[in-house]
Design a protein around this motif. Structure first.
Motif, PDB file in Angstrom:
ATOM      1  N   THR A 325       0.912  -1.196   0.085  1.00 53.03           N
ATOM      2  CA  THR A 325      -0.028   0.030   0.062  1.00 53.03           C
ATOM      3  C   THR A 325       0.807   1.248   0.081  1.00 53.03           C
ATOM      4  OG1 THR A 325      -1.883  -1.102   1.181  1.00 53.03           O
ATOM      5  CG2 THR A 325      -1.720   1.202   1.359  1.00 53.03           C
ATOM      6  N   ASP A 425     -13.783   1.414  -0.891  1.00 54.41           N
ATOM      7  CA  ASP A 425     -13.082   0.138  -0.256  1.00 54.41           C
ATOM      8  C   ASP A 425     -12.174  -0.425  -1.521  1.00 54.41           C
ATOM      9  OD1 ASP A 425     -12.435  -2.039   0.798  1.00 54.41           O
ATOM     10  OD2 ASP A 425     -14.442  -2.882   0.919  1.00 54.41           O
ATOM     11  N   ARG A 531      -9.092 -15.225   2.805  1.00 57.69           N
ATOM     12  CA  ARG A 531      -8.230 -16.068   2.173  1.00 57.69           C
ATOM     13  C   ARG A 531      -8.716 -17.535   2.102  1.00 57.69           C
ATOM     14  NH1 ARG A 531      -4.041 -13.434  -0.668  1.00 57.69           N
ATOM     15  NH2 ARG A 531      -3.153 -15.576  -0.483  1.00 57.69           N
TER      16      ARG A 531
HETATM   17  C1  WTA Z   1      -6.970  -8.920   1.845  1.00 56.01           C
HETATM   18  C2  WTA Z   1      -2.788  -5.428   0.485  1.00 56.01           C
HETATM   19  C3  WTA Z   1     -11.136  -7.502   1.537  1.00 56.01           C
HETATM   20  C4  WTA Z   1      -6.923 -10.132   0.620  1.00 56.01           C
HETATM   21  C5  WTA Z   1      -3.262  -4.455  -0.404  1.00 56.01           C
HETATM   22  C6  WTA Z   1      -5.798 -10.082  -0.078  1.00 56.01           C
HETATM   23  C7  WTA Z   1      -8.783  -7.222   1.469  1.00 56.01           C
HETATM   24  C8  WTA Z   1      -4.867  -9.730   0.804  1.00 56.01           C
HETATM   25  C9  WTA Z   1      -8.958  -5.884   0.701  1.00 56.01           C
HETATM   26  C10 WTA Z   1      -3.674  -9.185   0.098  1.00 56.01           C
HETATM   27  C11 WTA Z   1     -10.317  -5.518   0.784  1.00 56.01           C
HETATM   28  C12 WTA Z   1      -6.790  -6.669   0.701  1.00 56.01           C
HETATM   29  N1  WTA Z   1     -11.347  -6.279   1.271  1.00 56.01           N
HETATM   30  N2  WTA Z   1      -9.928  -8.059   1.711  1.00 56.01           N
HETATM   31  N3  WTA Z   1     -10.582  -4.329   0.521  1.00 56.01           N
HETATM   32  N4  WTA Z   1      -7.688  -5.647   0.756  1.00 56.01           N
HETATM   33  N5  WTA Z   1      -7.435  -7.803   1.145  1.00 56.01           N
HETATM   34  O1  WTA Z   1      -0.768  -8.327  -0.031  1.00 56.01           O
HETATM   35  O2  WTA Z   1      -7.349 -11.292   1.448  1.00 56.01           O
HETATM   36  O3  WTA Z   1      -0.752  -7.216   1.947  1.00 56.01           O
HETATM   37  O4  WTA Z   1      -5.647 -11.195  -0.803  1.00 56.01           O
HETATM   38  O5  WTA Z   1      -1.985  -6.508   0.123  1.00 56.01           O
HETATM   39  O6  WTA Z   1      -5.582  -8.757   1.779  1.00 56.01           O
HETATM   40  O7  WTA Z   1      -3.016  -8.547   1.200  1.00 56.01           O
HETATM   41  P1  WTA Z   1      -1.594  -7.767   1.039  1.00 56.01           P
END
Ligand code: WTA
Length: 667
Positions: A325, A425, A531
């Motif tokens: 992010t 979101d 997940r």
């Molecule tokens: C979860 C973060 C629900 C999801 C940007 C994904 C979310 C993992 C959302 C990735 C959302 C991320 N609503 N679940 N708005 N955004 N996720 O790689 O399970 O740290 O696969 O990236 O976070 O996490 P990462």
């Protein structure tokens, strides 16, 4: 997973469509980029039906190219050889700094909100160009060249952004390690990436506490002779920290003497831009590889269209740059568009719960982007602070990293947004590089709790995990996948392309597999359910249960460990560890032993991975083939023992009642 469930229909029926409030349009600094949802649909169709045409237009509009590309895309998900903008050349640092410095060198680029507010600074694009150039020149003089990996272990200070841009300016690849990671996690990542240069600081400041960053680096480098240079930024000016006379250099001494301009090196569109380690189903972390043009384009276009960013907007992404992010929405997205980004070093609770709102008031931030976990904390403890500040400059409230419940979504909308903002979101991943599912602010009607619809170029689909078939139509639940490549998708796992294919492209051949389950309601809106692999999401931090288990079984008394994620009111999910012991007679006493195991995880991985509870049991529930049935543990720990499901494959069913007892005494 059933093909059609009542639950899915139910969610959608309950969800009210929200349209952007009048205030959003009244304060929009100019016309929106997209007129209405019909135009989104038409553009979306074009991006799927004719991606070459669509992304050719985007790449020309959003990026500066040194050499035009010869083809827009090639390769396929089936073969795992995706490439975009072939033979084109560009430099990400030029795109994020120089071109904006040339247009208006006095425009703020980085707004640094320090742990202690008296240390706040603003860096303009003109200053940024000089600072980035100096570090780039230094790295060049140290022999860093195109394709080398430089590890960056820094907190949220402007120097982390400066360093990242300096690395990519000379065509090298950055690997930023979140500053909350321990020495051994850092070490593992330095070794895997084969970095010869590390950039860090003496100490970090967070929430009024001092973190001994350089000491952690020193510990991580013990016995590693391949690292030849460590550059140390003087964050606290503590000159007593241990420095190696032949390896470690102070930032001020080395950087200040460098020239003010270092020419950017043209890079191939598909040259790696950075590695970012993330957790997966198996123990060792994966270095996700992002490439220059596709990633940068994804960052730029999502920031523009999803957030409706205008040139003078101020984006406050509260996430750390050690995670994706921060990479995409604190650095590459805003800076590629020439928009100011707020870099926040502290915590929402320091020195009080008014911190976020003071920042927004002070800089008139227009966009606020945060993980729901921070909102839950504020809602629970710090709500009274909000009304003390004028945060009416806000137009868009973003959410990222974990599901936001409809209740929290509404609270965000009402209490922070005063019903005047768009709640956005955004669902995406380290691997996707930029948003997969997200509303376009001011364009897409939203539903509390849904990340709404796919972004341009994302041909999202749901697959039945049992049959492997695509689920057509609406009111379906399955696993979330994508049918075609998109520019910012990860291209590989560092030094392990097979693992990339195995993890993302093999589970459903021909598709990119996200690892998430999701429903699609009757309006075609997506609802993420979490997940389906062994990844737990604690406060928006992605953790591998296997990695934590490996760390626990390293203890000499532990014979086996199983880690599960359970719902948590504050952190979204929390980690619960079940362990069985080799010889429990020898441990000092259960309380101190629990503490010891938790400390071990803090030390080995980082404080954010610490289990909330460690539960000692005689044996783990296993199938006849010896596989641990984590589902049983998860259900019991989540207080859902009545939904244990089919236990017929369990080899040791007698263990279930023992686990229930052990959990009862723990919580
Ligand atoms: C979860 C973060 C629900 C999801 C940007 C994904 C979310 C993992 C959302 C990735 C959302 C991320 N609503 N679940 N708005 N955004 N996720 O790689 O399970 O740290 O696969 O990236 O976070 O996490 P990462």
């Amino acid at each position: 997973m059933a093909r059609r469930t009542h639950e899915c229909v139910h969610e959608a029926e309950n969800a009210q469509l929200h349209y952007a409030p009048a205030h959003f349009y009244e304060t929009q600094p100019g016309k929106g980029y997209i007129d209405d949802v019909d135009q989104y649909s038409q553009m979306y169709r074009e991006s799927i039906d004719n991606p070459e045409l669509f992304f050719d237009k985007m790449a020309k509009e959003f990026l500066h190219w040194d050499t035009p590309y010869k083809a827009v895309k090639s390769g396929s998900l089936a073969d795992g050889d995706v490439a975009w903008f072939l033979n084109g050349e560009l430099n990400a640092s030029y795109n994020c700094v120089d071109r904006h410095a040339f247009a208006n060198s006095n425009k703020p680029a980085i707004i640094y909100e320090a742990d202690d507010e008296v240390e706040n600074r603003i860096i303009t694009f003109g200053q940024l160009l000089r600072k980035v150039s100096k570090v780039a020149s230094l790295l060049k003089s140290w022999g860093v060249k195109k394709g080398d990996v430089v590890t960056i272990y820094l907190p949220m200070i402007p120097e982390v952004i400066i360093t990242m841009l300096a690395v990519v300016r000379i065509g090298a690849i950055h690997s930023v390690i979140f500053s909350g990671f321990s020495a051994s996690s850092l070490r593992e990542r330095i070794i895997d990436s084969k970095s010869k240069v590390i950039i860090t600081c003496d100490e970090a400041k967070r929430g009024g506490k001092t973190i001994h960053t350089k000491d952690i680096v020193n510990e991580s480098l013990q016995g590693i002779n391949s690292v030849t240079y460590v550059l140390v930024y003087e964050r606290t000016h503590n000159k007593t920290i241990a420095m190696s006379p032949t390896r470690d250099y102070w930032w001020t001494e080395e950087v200040n003497k460098q020239p003010n301009y270092c020419p950017p090196v043209p890079c191939n569109a598909e040259d790696p831009l950075f590695l970012l380690y993330t957790s997966g189903s198996t123990g060792s972390p994966k270095g996700i590889v992002h490439t220059t043009a596709g990633y940068l384009l994804g960052a730029a276009i999502t920031t523009r269209y999803v957030f409706d960013i205008h040139p003078d907007d101020i984006l406050f992404t509260a996430g750390d740059v050690g995670w994706i992010t921060g990479h995409t929405y604190a650095l590459y997205g805003p800076l590629s568009l020439g928009t100011a980004t707020i870099i926040f070093e502290s915590t929402p609770a320091y020195p009080d719960y008014g911190r976020y709102w003071r920042i927004i008031e002070r800089y008139k931030a227009t966009h606020f982007y945060v993980a729901p976990t921070a909102l839950r904390l504020i809602k629970k403890i710090g709500e009274a602070e909000i009304s003390k500040y004028d945060i009416s400059s806000l137009r868009v409230l973003g959410s990222v990293g974990e599901p936001i419940s409809p209740e929290l979504w509404k609270w965000y909308h009402e209490k922070i947004g005063n019903k005047n903002c768009v709640v956005c979101d955004t669902m995406w991943q380290t691997e996707s590089g930029s948003h997969l599912l997200a509303p376009l602010s001011g364009v897409t009607p939203t539903k509390p709790g849904s990340a709404t619809v796919p972004f341009f170029g994302i041909d999202a689909c749901l697959i039945d995990p049992v049959s492997g078939h695509i689920l057509e139509g609406n009111d379906v639940v399955g696993v979330l996948a994508v049918k075609c490549s998109w520019p910012s998708m990860a291209r590989s796992v560092w030094n392990n392309h097979d693992r990339y294919i195995e993890t993302y492209l093999k589970p459903y051949p021909g598709y990119y597999f996200t690892g998430d389950a999701a429903g699609r309601d009757h309006d075609g809106y997506y609802w993420i359910r979490g997940r389906v692999d062994d990844v737990v999401n604690v406060s928006g931090h992605r953790l591998s249960t296997t990695e934590i288990e490996t760390c626990l079984v390293n203890d000499k008394y532990v014979s086996a460990a199983a880690v599960v994620g359970i719902p948590d009111d504050l952190t979204g999910q929390s980690v619960v560890a079940f362990v069985s012991l080799q010889n429990d007679n020898e441990i000092d006493g259960p309380v101190s032993f629990h503490r010891e195991l938790i400390l071990q995880v803090r030390k080995e991985i980082g404080p954010f991975a610490a289990p909330k509870a460690v539960i000692i049991i005689n044996d783990l529930p296993k199938t006849r083939s010896g596989k641990i049935m984590r589902r049983v543990l998860r259900k019991i720990a989540s207080n859902e023992a009545e939904q244990l499901g089919d236990l017929s494959t369990l080899a040791n069913p007698e263990i279930v009642s023992e686990i229930m007892e052990a959990v009862k005494t723990q919580f």
